[in-house]
Design an enzyme around this catalytic site. Structure first.
Site, PDB file in Angstrom:
ATOM      1  N   ARG A 163     -37.380   3.231 -31.169  1.00  0.00           N
ATOM      2  CA  ARG A 163     -35.928   3.395 -31.894  1.00  0.00           C
ATOM      3  C   ARG A 163     -36.384   3.842 -33.444  1.00  0.00           C
ATOM      4  NH1 ARG A 163     -34.418   3.331 -27.508  1.00  0.00           N
ATOM      5  NH2 ARG A 163     -32.358   1.982 -26.691  1.00  0.00           N
ATOM      6  N   SER A 233     -26.003  -0.520 -27.941  1.00  0.00           N
ATOM      7  CA  SER A 233     -26.683  -1.616 -28.595  1.00  0.00           C
ATOM      8  C   SER A 233     -26.498  -1.790 -29.897  1.00  0.00           C
ATOM      9  CB  SER A 233     -28.210  -1.831 -28.083  1.00  0.00           C
ATOM     10  OG  SER A 233     -28.370  -1.546 -26.854  1.00  0.00           O
ATOM     11  N   GLU A 329     -29.500  -1.423 -34.803  1.00  0.00           N
ATOM     12  CA  GLU A 329     -29.889  -0.277 -34.574  1.00  0.00           C
ATOM     13  C   GLU A 329     -28.790   0.801 -35.043  1.00  0.00           C
ATOM     14  OE1 GLU A 329     -30.624   0.761 -30.121  1.00  0.00           O
ATOM     15  OE2 GLU A 329     -28.990   2.108 -30.530  1.00  0.00           O
TER      16      GLU A 329
HETATM   17  P1  FAD Z   1     -24.232  10.217 -34.944  1.00  0.00           P
HETATM   18  O1  FAD Z   1     -23.760   8.774 -34.559  1.00  0.00           O
HETATM   19  O2  FAD Z   1     -23.377  11.077 -35.095  1.00  0.00           O
HETATM   20  O3  FAD Z   1     -25.364  10.146 -35.920  1.00  0.00           O
HETATM   21  C1  FAD Z   1     -26.370   9.136 -35.944  1.00  0.00           C
HETATM   22  C2  FAD Z   1     -27.126   9.267 -37.365  1.00  0.00           C
HETATM   23  O4  FAD Z   1     -27.783  10.314 -37.372  1.00  0.00           O
HETATM   24  C3  FAD Z   1     -26.269   9.314 -38.494  1.00  0.00           C
HETATM   25  O5  FAD Z   1     -27.260   8.442 -39.470  1.00  0.00           O
HETATM   26  C4  FAD Z   1     -26.369  10.685 -38.951  1.00  0.00           C
HETATM   27  O6  FAD Z   1     -26.045  10.910 -40.226  1.00  0.00           O
HETATM   28  C5  FAD Z   1     -27.483  11.332 -38.232  1.00  0.00           C
HETATM   29  N1  FAD Z   1     -27.545  12.520 -37.779  1.00  0.00           N
HETATM   30  C6  FAD Z   1     -26.687  12.940 -36.801  1.00  0.00           C
HETATM   31  N2  FAD Z   1     -26.716  14.277 -36.490  1.00  0.00           N
HETATM   32  C7  FAD Z   1     -27.703  14.536 -37.307  1.00  0.00           C
HETATM   33  C8  FAD Z   1     -28.519  16.069 -37.486  1.00  0.00           C
HETATM   34  N3  FAD Z   1     -28.446  17.042 -36.623  1.00  0.00           N
HETATM   35  N4  FAD Z   1     -29.285  16.083 -38.506  1.00  0.00           N
HETATM   36  C9  FAD Z   1     -29.764  14.703 -39.286  1.00  0.00           C
HETATM   37  N5  FAD Z   1     -28.975  13.671 -39.359  1.00  0.00           N
HETATM   38  C10 FAD Z   1     -28.104  13.596 -38.161  1.00  0.00           C
HETATM   39  N6  FAD Z   1     -29.286   5.059 -27.581  1.00  0.00           N
HETATM   40  C11 FAD Z   1     -30.315   5.003 -27.073  1.00  0.00           C
HETATM   41  O7  FAD Z   1     -31.521   5.332 -27.474  1.00  0.00           O
HETATM   42  N7  FAD Z   1     -30.362   4.560 -25.622  1.00  0.00           N
HETATM   43  C12 FAD Z   1     -29.263   4.437 -25.020  1.00  0.00           C
HETATM   44  O8  FAD Z   1     -29.288   3.894 -23.875  1.00  0.00           O
HETATM   45  C13 FAD Z   1     -28.057   4.350 -25.688  1.00  0.00           C
HETATM   46  N8  FAD Z   1     -26.732   3.937 -25.132  1.00  0.00           N
HETATM   47  C14 FAD Z   1     -25.615   4.098 -25.961  1.00  0.00           C
HETATM   48  C15 FAD Z   1     -24.701   3.933 -25.031  1.00  0.00           C
HETATM   49  C16 FAD Z   1     -23.349   3.797 -25.555  1.00  0.00           C
HETATM   50  C17 FAD Z   1     -22.009   3.672 -24.944  1.00  0.00           C
HETATM   51  C18 FAD Z   1     -23.215   4.302 -27.100  1.00  0.00           C
HETATM   52  C19 FAD Z   1     -22.025   4.325 -27.622  1.00  0.00           C
HETATM   53  C20 FAD Z   1     -24.327   4.580 -27.673  1.00  0.00           C
HETATM   54  C21 FAD Z   1     -25.732   4.565 -27.225  1.00  0.00           C
HETATM   55  N9  FAD Z   1     -26.922   4.805 -27.647  1.00  0.00           N
HETATM   56  C22 FAD Z   1     -28.128   4.625 -27.055  1.00  0.00           C
HETATM   57  C23 FAD Z   1     -26.916   5.340 -29.290  1.00  0.00           C
HETATM   58  C24 FAD Z   1     -26.635   6.673 -29.609  1.00  0.00           C
HETATM   59  O9  FAD Z   1     -26.021   7.271 -28.221  1.00  0.00           O
HETATM   60  C25 FAD Z   1     -27.862   7.531 -29.852  1.00  0.00           C
HETATM   61  O10 FAD Z   1     -28.292   6.977 -31.018  1.00  0.00           O
HETATM   62  C26 FAD Z   1     -27.482   9.126 -30.077  1.00  0.00           C
HETATM   63  O11 FAD Z   1     -28.705   9.856 -30.236  1.00  0.00           O
HETATM   64  C27 FAD Z   1     -26.434   9.426 -31.294  1.00  0.00           C
HETATM   65  O12 FAD Z   1     -26.107  10.686 -31.349  1.00  0.00           O
HETATM   66  P2  FAD Z   1     -24.783  11.016 -32.223  1.00  0.00           P
HETATM   67  O13 FAD Z   1     -24.821  12.374 -32.188  1.00  0.00           O
HETATM   68  O14 FAD Z   1     -23.510  10.231 -31.744  1.00  0.00           O
HETATM   69  O15 FAD Z   1     -25.296  10.483 -33.503  1.00  0.00           O
HETATM   70  N1  EPU Z   2     -30.009  -9.413 -20.775  1.00  0.00           N
HETATM   71  C1  EPU Z   2     -29.426 -10.891 -20.782  1.00  0.00           C
HETATM   72  N2  EPU Z   2     -28.186 -10.938 -21.220  1.00  0.00           N
HETATM   73  C2  EPU Z   2     -27.473  -9.830 -21.807  1.00  0.00           C
HETATM   74  C3  EPU Z   2     -27.930  -8.364 -21.945  1.00  0.00           C
HETATM   75  C4  EPU Z   2     -29.153  -8.174 -21.417  1.00  0.00           C
HETATM   76  O1  EPU Z   2     -30.063 -11.779 -20.126  1.00  0.00           O
HETATM   77  O2  EPU Z   2     -26.429 -10.006 -22.243  1.00  0.00           O
HETATM   78  C5  EPU Z   2     -31.140  -9.364 -20.061  1.00  0.00           C
HETATM   79  C6  EPU Z   2     -31.048  -8.583 -19.046  1.00  0.00           C
HETATM   80  O3  EPU Z   2     -30.698  -9.522 -17.868  1.00  0.00           O
HETATM   81  C7  EPU Z   2     -32.526  -7.867 -18.845  1.00  0.00           C
HETATM   82  C8  EPU Z   2     -32.811  -7.605 -20.179  1.00  0.00           C
HETATM   83  O4  EPU Z   2     -32.126  -8.543 -20.981  1.00  0.00           O
HETATM   84  O5  EPU Z   2     -33.295  -8.695 -18.006  1.00  0.00           O
HETATM   85  C9  EPU Z   2     -32.508  -6.324 -20.456  1.00  0.00           C
HETATM   86  O6  EPU Z   2     -31.255  -5.946 -20.525  1.00  0.00           O
HETATM   87  P1  EPU Z   2     -30.822  -4.311 -20.143  1.00  0.00           P
HETATM   88  O7  EPU Z   2     -31.580  -3.537 -19.162  1.00  0.00           O
HETATM   89  O8  EPU Z   2     -29.277  -4.251 -20.164  1.00  0.00           O
HETATM   90  O9  EPU Z   2     -31.189  -3.682 -21.725  1.00  0.00           O
HETATM   91  P2  EPU Z   2     -31.414  -4.136 -23.088  1.00  0.00           P
HETATM   92  O10 EPU Z   2     -32.736  -4.327 -23.546  1.00  0.00           O
HETATM   93  O11 EPU Z   2     -30.141  -4.786 -23.276  1.00  0.00           O
HETATM   94  C10 EPU Z   2     -32.054  -1.663 -23.914  1.00  0.00           C
HETATM   95  C11 EPU Z   2     -31.775  -0.552 -24.861  1.00  0.00           C
HETATM   96  C12 EPU Z   2     -30.453   0.316 -24.340  1.00  0.00           C
HETATM   97  C13 EPU Z   2     -30.919   0.905 -23.061  1.00  0.00           C
HETATM   98  C14 EPU Z   2     -31.424  -0.002 -22.035  1.00  0.00           C
HETATM   99  C15 EPU Z   2     -32.054   0.439 -20.665  1.00  0.00           C
HETATM  100  C16 EPU Z   2     -32.103  -1.490 -27.180  1.00  0.00           C
HETATM  101  C17 EPU Z   2     -31.921  -1.873 -28.315  1.00  0.00           C
HETATM  102  N3  EPU Z   2     -31.228  -0.977 -26.029  1.00  0.00           N
HETATM  103  O12 EPU Z   2     -31.054  -2.585 -23.701  1.00  0.00           O
HETATM  104  O13 EPU Z   2     -30.283   1.316 -25.138  1.00  0.00           O
HETATM  105  O14 EPU Z   2     -29.871   1.743 -22.482  1.00  0.00           O
HETATM  106  O15 EPU Z   2     -32.380  -0.887 -22.602  1.00  0.00           O
HETATM  107  O16 EPU Z   2     -33.193   0.788 -20.960  1.00  0.00           O
HETATM  108  O17 EPU Z   2     -33.491  -1.074 -26.943  1.00  0.00           O
HETATM  109  C18 EPU Z   2     -28.603   1.494 -26.926  1.00  0.00           C
HETATM  110  O18 EPU Z   2     -29.743   1.792 -27.753  1.00  0.00           O
HETATM  111  O19 EPU Z   2     -27.586   1.787 -27.696  1.00  0.00           O
HETATM  112  C19 EPU Z   2     -28.636   1.402 -25.556  1.00  0.00           C
HETATM  113  C20 EPU Z   2     -27.553   0.954 -24.954  1.00  0.00           C
END
Ligand code: FAD
Ligand code: EPU
Length: 346
Positions: A163, A233, A329
Site C-alpha cells: 500500500r 479497507s 489506508e
Molecule cells: P481516488 O479515491 O479518486 O484517489 C485516491 C488518491 O489518489 C487521492 O489522494 C487522489 O488525490 C489521488 N489521485 C487520484 N488520481 C490521481 C492521479 N491521476 N494522479 C495523482 N494523484 C491521483 N484497494 C486495494 O488496493 N485493494 C482492494 O482490494 C481494494 N478494494 C476496494 C473495495 C472497495 C469497495 C472500495 C470502495 C475501495 C477498494 N480499494 C482497494 C481502494 C481503491 O479502490 C483504490 O485505492 C483505488 O486505486 C482508488 O482509485 P480512485 O480512482 O477511486 O482514487
Molecule cells: N478477518 C476476520 N474478521 C474480519 C475480517 C477479516 O477475522 O472482520 C480475517 C479473515 O478471516 C482472514 C483475514 O482476516 O483470515 C484476512 O481477511 P481478508 O481476506 O478479507 O483480507 P483483509 O486482510 O481484510 C486485504 C486488503 C483488501 C484485499 C483483501 C484480499 C488491506 C488493508 N486490505 O483485506 O484490500 O481486497 O486483502 O486480498 O490490505 C482495500 O485495500 O481497500 C481492500 C479491500
C-alpha cells in the site's frame, strides 16, 4: 463564496456530502494544458486530482478546485514474451481487467473488481488475492503541475511497497499520473495462494475462472458502494516486527497473520477489530461493516467527521487490547487538501 454549487457526494464512494469551489473533468493531457485548466492550477488555491473517489474521505467542504481525471486510451503492443499496455490514467480499472481477459491476456485476474481508475492504482500499489500492481507495472507517466513537464518512472523507480509507492511521498504534491504502462507475460502462471483460490487446480484453471472466483469472494464480504457507502479497507493491515509477533502470538495464538509480498509479517486488522467485538458497531450513521470489520460504512447520511469519530474509537480499542495502532489506508481530505490521517485520528 458558497460551496453549495459543486457537490462532491457523487464523486466519493463513501457518499459523504461535501462541496468544492469547482469541479472540472479533464479527458486528455491537452485539457490539463488548456488555458482554462492552467488558470485553475495557477490560482494558488488548493487543487485535488480525483479518479473515482474510492479511497478518499472528505472531512469537510474542500475550499479548492477538483479535477476529475478521465484521460482515456488503451494501447496494446505485442512483444515476443509479453503484451505491453499503455493505459490512460482515467480508464476504469475493472474495465481494463475485463478488456484484457476478453482479449485472452492474463495477469490482472486476481485484481478484479477493485474500484477506481488505472492512474490511481500505482499510488497505493493496489493489491488483492496475492497480487499487487507492482508485479505487472512497467512504468508510470507523470505530469508536473508547476512546469508542465512530463516524466516516465520505471517500476524500479516507483518504490512500490505494501500500500505504498513514491507517489505517496516525493510525487505526492504537484504531480499527476497521466498514464500507466503494464507488462503482461505470455508465460502466465496462476496465483492461487489466497483464500478459496487454494481450491482451484493450478494445472487446469483459466484466468477467467480466477476472475470469477475473486469476484465471488469479494462480493461476499465487501459492500458495493452503489448501495452502501464505503472506501474498501479503512485501515492498512499492520506490519509488525518479529519480536512483537512472538509476544503477541503467545497471548493470542489464533490471530491471522502472514508474510506479505515484501517479506514482512503482517497482521489482519479486520481480525483485530472483530476480536474487539466491534463488528456492526455504530456511531451515528457510521458503522463497522458486519461482514468485514476492516471496512467502515456510511449507513446513510454520515458526514466525514462521523466516520472519523468511529475510526478513532476503533483505533483506540484495538490499541488498548493489542498494543497495535492502526493506520488509515484511506486518504483524508480537509478544506485545504490532503491531510495526515493519523494526526486526525489522535
Ligand atoms: P481516488 O479515491 O479518486 O484517489 C485516491 C488518491 O489518489 C487521492 O489522494 C487522489 O488525490 C489521488 N489521485 C487520484 N488520481 C490521481 C492521479 N491521476 N494522479 C495523482 N494523484 C491521483 N484497494 C486495494 O488496493 N485493494 C482492494 O482490494 C481494494 N478494494 C476496494 C473495495 C472497495 C469497495 C472500495 C470502495 C475501495 C477498494 N480499494 C482497494 C481502494 C481503491 O479502490 C483504490 O485505492 C483505488 O486505486 C482508488 O482509485 P480512485 O480512482 O477511486 O482514487
Ligand atoms: N478477518 C476476520 N474478521 C474480519 C475480517 C477479516 O477475522 O472482520 C480475517 C479473515 O478471516 C482472514 C483475514 O482476516 O483470515 C484476512 O481477511 P481478508 O481476506 O478479507 O483480507 P483483509 O486482510 O481484510 C486485504 C486488503 C483488501 C484485499 C483483501 C484480499 C488491506 C488493508 N486490505 O483485506 O484490500 O481486497 O486483502 O486480498 O490490505 C482495500 O485495500 O481497500 C481492500 C479491500
Amino acid at each position: 463564496m458558497s460551496y453549495q454549487q459543486y457537490p462532491l457526494k457523487s464523486w466519493n464512494t463513501f457518499g459523504v456530502e461535501a462541496y468544492a469551489d469547482s469541479i472540472t473533468i479533464v479527458d486528455s493531457i491537452d485539457d490539463i494544458l488548456s488555458d482554462k485548466c492552467k488558470n485553475i492550477l495557477t490560482t494558488n488555491e488548493p487543487i485535488l486530482f480525483l479518479g473515482e473517489g474510492s479511497n478518499v474521505l472528505f472531512l469537510q467542504d474542500f475550499h479548492g478546485h477538483v479535477l476529475i481525471n478521465r484521460i482515456k486510451g488503451v494501447n496494446i503492443t505485442e512483444k515476443k514474451d509479453a503484451w505491453l499496455l499503455h493505459v490512460g490514467a482515467g480508464e476504469n480499472w475493472q474495465n481494463l481487467v475485463k478488456t484484457t481477459l476478453d482479449k485472452g491476456l492474463a495477469g490482472l485476474e486476481n485484481l478484479a473488481l477493485i474500484p477506481g481508475c488505472v492512474g490511481s492504482a500505482p499510488i497505493q500499489n493496489i493489491g488483492a488475492y496475492g497480487v499487487d500492481l507492482a508485479q505487472v507495472c512497467e512504468y508510470v507517466d507523470v505530469l508536473c503541475l508547476t512546469d508542465f513537464s512530463q516524466r516516465r518512472l520505471y517500476v524500479n523507480e516507483c518504490f512500490f511497497g505494501y500500500r505504498d509507492s513514491i507517489f505517496k511521498s516525493i510525487y505526492k504534491e504537484n504531480y499527476v499520473i497521466i498514464a500507466v504502462g503494464l507488462c503482461l507475460t505470455k508465460h502466465w502462471k496462476p496465483v492461487l495462494n489466497y483464500g478459496k483460490l487454494y481450491d482451484l487446480n493450478p494445472n487446469t484453471v483459466t484466468p477467467i475462472e480466477i476472475f470469477k472466483a475473486v469476484c465471488t469472494m469479494r462480493r461476499s464480504k465487501i459492500p458495493d458502494p452503489k448501495y452502501i457507502g464505503n472506501a474498501g479497507s479503512f485501515f492498512k493491515n499492520p506490519l509488525i516486527t518479529e519480536s512483537f509477533a512472538v509476544d503477541l502470538f503467545k497471548k493470542y495464538p489464533d490471530i491471522p497473520h502472514y508474510f506479505n509480498n515484501y517479506g514482512k509479517i503482517i497482521l489482519s486488522a479486520g481480525a483485530l477489530i472483530e476480536r474487539c467485538a466491534l463488528k456492526g458497531y455504530k456511531i451515528g450513521n457510521a458503522a463497522v461493516y458486519d461482514k468485514q470489520a476492516l471496512v467502515l460504512v456510511n449507513t446513510g447520511g454520515a458526514n466525514g467527521l462521523d466516520i472519523v469519530h468511529l475510526a478513532s474509537f476503533v483505533r483506540r480499542r484495538v490499541a488498548e487490547k493489542f498494543h497495535v495502532w492502526l493506520e488509515p489506508e484511506v486518504c483524508f481530505i480537509s478544506s485545504q487538501g490532503k491531510i495526515d490521517a493519523v494526526k486526525v485520528l489522535l
